[in-house]
Design a protein around this motif. Structure first.
Motif, PDB file in Angstrom:
ATOM      1  N   LEU A  67       0.926  -1.323  -0.050  1.00 38.21           N
ATOM      2  CA  LEU A  67      -0.011  -0.020   0.010  1.00 38.21           C
ATOM      3  C   LEU A  67       0.831   1.244  -0.134  1.00 38.21           C
ATOM      4  N   ALA A  68       2.081   1.238   0.974  1.00 35.50           N
ATOM      5  CA  ALA A  68       2.816   2.349   0.974  1.00 35.50           C
ATOM      6  C   ALA A  68       3.504   2.575  -0.353  1.00 35.50           C
ATOM      7  N   HIS A  69       3.799   1.660  -1.091  1.00 31.91           N
ATOM      8  CA  HIS A  69       4.585   1.760  -2.399  1.00 31.91           C
ATOM      9  C   HIS A  69       3.757   2.477  -3.265  1.00 31.91           C
ATOM     10  N   ALA A  70       2.367   1.859  -3.497  1.00 32.23           N
ATOM     11  CA  ALA A  70       1.376   2.116  -4.515  1.00 32.23           C
ATOM     12  C   ALA A  70       1.152   3.663  -4.490  1.00 32.23           C
ATOM     13  N   LEU A  71       0.922   4.134  -3.039  1.00 36.37           N
ATOM     14  CA  LEU A  71       0.498   5.498  -2.618  1.00 36.37           C
ATOM     15  C   LEU A  71       1.868   6.383  -3.117  1.00 36.37           C
ATOM     16  N   ALA A  72       2.978   6.149  -2.876  1.00 35.56           N
ATOM     17  CA  ALA A  72       3.982   6.718  -3.160  1.00 35.56           C
ATOM     18  C   ALA A  72       4.442   6.885  -4.605  1.00 35.56           C
ATOM     19  N   VAL A  73       3.802   6.097  -5.577  1.00 34.67           N
ATOM     20  CA  VAL A  73       4.059   6.263  -6.865  1.00 34.67           C
ATOM     21  C   VAL A  73       4.149   7.674  -7.510  1.00 34.67           C
ATOM     22  N   LEU A  74       5.080   8.100  -8.296  1.00 41.75           N
ATOM     23  CA  LEU A  74       5.150   9.391  -8.912  1.00 41.75           C
ATOM     24  C   LEU A  74       4.746   9.216 -10.277  1.00 41.75           C
ATOM     25  N   ASP A  75       3.732  10.230 -10.735  1.00 43.10           N
ATOM     26  CA  ASP A  75       3.253  10.412 -12.171  1.00 43.10           C
ATOM     27  C   ASP A  75       3.562  11.661 -12.692  1.00 43.10           C
ATOM     28  N   ASP A  76       3.926  11.597 -14.063  1.00 43.89           N
ATOM     29  CA  ASP A  76       4.414  12.676 -14.617  1.00 43.89           C
ATOM     30  C   ASP A  76       5.316  13.720 -13.848  1.00 43.89           C
ATOM     31  N   GLU A  77       6.214  12.981 -13.250  1.00 43.13           N
ATOM     32  CA  GLU A  77       7.309  13.609 -12.461  1.00 43.13           C
ATOM     33  C   GLU A  77       8.564  13.995 -13.433  1.00 43.13           C
ATOM     34  N   VAL A  78       9.255  15.031 -13.597  1.00 42.87           N
ATOM     35  CA  VAL A  78      10.195  15.347 -14.323  1.00 42.87           C
ATOM     36  C   VAL A  78      11.489  15.347 -13.181  1.00 42.87           C
ATOM     37  N   LEU A  79      12.452  14.254 -13.219  1.00 38.76           N
ATOM     38  CA  LEU A  79      13.578  14.407 -12.545  1.00 38.76           C
ATOM     39  C   LEU A  79      14.648  15.169 -13.447  1.00 38.76           C
ATOM     40  N   VAL A  80      15.706  15.794 -12.373  1.00 32.54           N
ATOM     41  CA  VAL A  80      16.750  16.301 -12.974  1.00 32.54           C
ATOM     42  C   VAL A  80      17.924  15.218 -12.635  1.00 32.54           C
ATOM     43  N   VAL A  81      18.657  14.603 -13.579  1.00 31.19           N
ATOM     44  CA  VAL A  81      19.500  13.650 -13.742  1.00 31.19           C
ATOM     45  C   VAL A  81      20.767  13.941 -13.899  1.00 31.19           C
ATOM     46  N   LEU A  82      21.865  13.797 -13.019  1.00 33.07           N
ATOM     47  CA  LEU A  82      23.318  14.326 -13.239  1.00 33.07           C
ATOM     48  C   LEU A  82      24.133  12.975 -13.277  1.00 33.07           C
ATOM     49  N   HIS A  83      25.032  12.985 -14.409  1.00 32.00           N
ATOM     50  CA  HIS A  83      25.826  11.666 -14.764  1.00 32.00           C
ATOM     51  C   HIS A  83      27.146  12.272 -14.266  1.00 32.00           C
ATOM     52  N   ARG A  84      27.718  11.842 -13.367  1.00 29.24           N
ATOM     53  CA  ARG A  84      29.027  12.476 -12.840  1.00 29.24           C
ATOM     54  C   ARG A  84      30.139  12.109 -13.665  1.00 29.24           C
ATOM     55  N   PRO A  85      30.360  10.653 -14.204  1.00 29.67           N
ATOM     56  CA  PRO A  85      31.448  10.386 -15.057  1.00 29.67           C
ATOM     57  C   PRO A  85      31.409  11.354 -16.198  1.00 29.67           C
ATOM     58  N   THR A  86      30.596  11.580 -16.969  1.00 29.95           N
ATOM     59  CA  THR A  86      30.653  12.416 -18.318  1.00 29.95           C
ATOM     60  C   THR A  86      30.161  13.972 -17.944  1.00 29.95           C
ATOM     61  N   GLY A  87      29.936  14.346 -16.762  1.00 27.27           N
ATOM     62  CA  GLY A  87      29.576  15.680 -16.363  1.00 27.27           C
ATOM     63  C   GLY A  87      28.280  16.051 -17.315  1.00 27.27           C
ATOM     64  N   THR A  88      27.353  15.347 -17.551  1.00 20.96           N
ATOM     65  CA  THR A  88      26.183  15.784 -18.365  1.00 20.96           C
ATOM     66  C   THR A  88      24.940  15.476 -17.270  1.00 20.96           C
ATOM     67  N   GLY A  89      24.018  16.491 -17.905  1.00 20.44           N
ATOM     68  CA  GLY A  89      22.667  16.560 -16.981  1.00 20.44           C
ATOM     69  C   GLY A  89      21.671  16.330 -18.101  1.00 20.44           C
ATOM     70  N   PHE A  90      20.349  15.849 -17.396  1.00 16.08           N
ATOM     71  CA  PHE A  90      19.253  15.530 -18.171  1.00 16.08           C
ATOM     72  C   PHE A  90      17.957  15.821 -17.421  1.00 16.08           C
ATOM     73  N   GLU A  91      16.858  15.971 -18.126  1.00 13.41           N
ATOM     74  CA  GLU A  91      15.663  15.950 -17.438  1.00 13.41           C
ATOM     75  C   GLU A  91      14.915  14.656 -17.981  1.00 13.41           C
ATOM     76  N   VAL A  92      14.143  13.865 -17.117  1.00 14.88           N
ATOM     77  CA  VAL A  92      13.722  12.702 -17.340  1.00 14.88           C
ATOM     78  C   VAL A  92      12.452  12.573 -16.780  1.00 14.88           C
ATOM     79  N   ARG A  93      11.279  12.481 -17.554  1.00  8.21           N
ATOM     80  CA  ARG A  93      10.093  12.323 -16.950  1.00  8.21           C
ATOM     81  C   ARG A  93       9.725  10.759 -16.807  1.00  8.21           C
TER      82      ARG A  93
END
Length: 343
Positions: free
Chosen positions: A176-202
């Protein structure tokens, strides 16, 4: 029920529970909302969870989850709060024994109701909620896992009570807790340290970070944005397919990253996307090289809930540098151009 005829209601209820198992889906569809609508008037001392399960079973076979969700999740919320009130009264009565009882209806007797205090009917309701709250999970999951609209409308109100009750360590409310915590249409800021690149991922509909890990690797490694080994097509299918596997598979997914919070703390695969910290109104995730090889079964946590992840855009060098400045990491910076993906 409207006539308050207990004998007839009991007979009708037994016939209903038998019929719903064998009815064709064409009948279950319209029956689901009608069964759910009975919940507010059903006595709290009656088998309400079984009635909710019948409605949830109809949802699993085609009934509209949005039409069924209101009464089911209102009853779930009420029982979560009643179970918490049970725990509060148990601990507040001044008795030497403070350990909470196991949630078993065998504990309910006159002595328990006296200990809880107040009106005897209210005390019985609280005790029954304490003993039956786990049984609400199947009907709740039936509506939560089949509709993002249901999750958006109801989940945030229920999640704190669910987590507070789970923290008392007498109920297993993980699903129940997992289902209630599901994110929908959420845009994450994702940083990839080894390449120094960044992304927005929905992302949306992801039940745990194992599934998130697979889909981030699919989007970023499989999409040619960062180096590494992309996940297999089958592991991606299992994470995203609208038709879930009905049996456990032997498909294995392999980790491509270390998932880290901005402060350097590990974000565990066993956790949830909701664990990713908010930084200035955005969830900020850092990906690093894995410290060791890890793999897991690729089946998703919720078989009936397909996940999604899509690359919205590649961040510019300046944006990436600005986000990295909000973390404890020093990246290798990239001079790659900003890229905006198509609709």
């Amino acid at each position: 029920m409207a006539a308050r005829d207990g004998d007839r209601t009991e007979r009708a209820f037994a016939a209903l529970m038998e019929a719903v198992q064998w009815a064709p889906d064409a009948e279950r569809g319209p029956a689901g909302p009608r069964l759910a609508a009975l919940l507010p008037a059903f006595p709290p001392t009656g088998p309400r969870t079984l009635l909710a399960m019948a409605a949830g079973f109809c949802v699993e076979h085609g009934a509209d989850p949005v039409s069924c969700a209101g009464p089911i999740l209102a009853a779930v919320h009420a029982d979560l709060l009643d179970a918490l009130e049970f725990a509060r009264r148990w601990a507040f009565d001044g008795a030497a024994e403070k350990e909470l009882p196991e949630p078993d209806e065998k504990i309910i007797d006159d002595a328990l109701l006296t200990r809880l205090g107040g009106d005897v009917h209210e005390a019985a309701r609280l005790a029954l909620a304490w003993c039956s709250v786990e049984k609400w999970q199947p009907p709740a999951l039936a509506v939560l896992c089949r509709s993002a609209e249901v999750r958006r409308q109801y989940a945030s109100a229920l999640l704190p009570a669910c987590r507070d009750l789970a923290a008392l360590a007498q109920h297993d409310l993980t699903c129940l807790a997992h289902a209630l915590a599901v994110l929908d249409d959420e845009v994450l800021v994702v940083l990839h340290r080894p390449t120094g690149t960044g992304f927005e991922v929905r992302i949306g509909g992801i039940g745990d970070n194992f599934q998130l890990h697979t889909l981030l690797a699919h989007v970023l490694v499989g999409g040619g944005q960062v180096p590494g080994s992309a996940p297999s097509a089958e592991s991606v299918r299992l994470a995203t397919d609208s038709e879930p596997a009905r049996e456990r598979t032997q498909t294995v997914a392999t980790g491509a990253f270390e998932l880290l919070a901005p402060d350097g703390e590990r974000i565990w695969n066993e956790g949830l996307p909701d664990d990713i910290p908010m930084v200035e109104g955005r969830r900020l995730l850092v990906l690093d090289e894995p410290t060791y090889r890890r793999s897991w079964n690729a089946d998703r946590f919720f078989p009936d809930l397909p996940g999604s992840a899509e690359l919205v855009r590649v961040l510019s060098t300046d944006e990436t540098r600005s986000w990295f400045a909000r973390t404890s990491f020093t990246p290798a910076m990239s001079d790659g151009p900003t890229q905006l993906l198509g609709d």
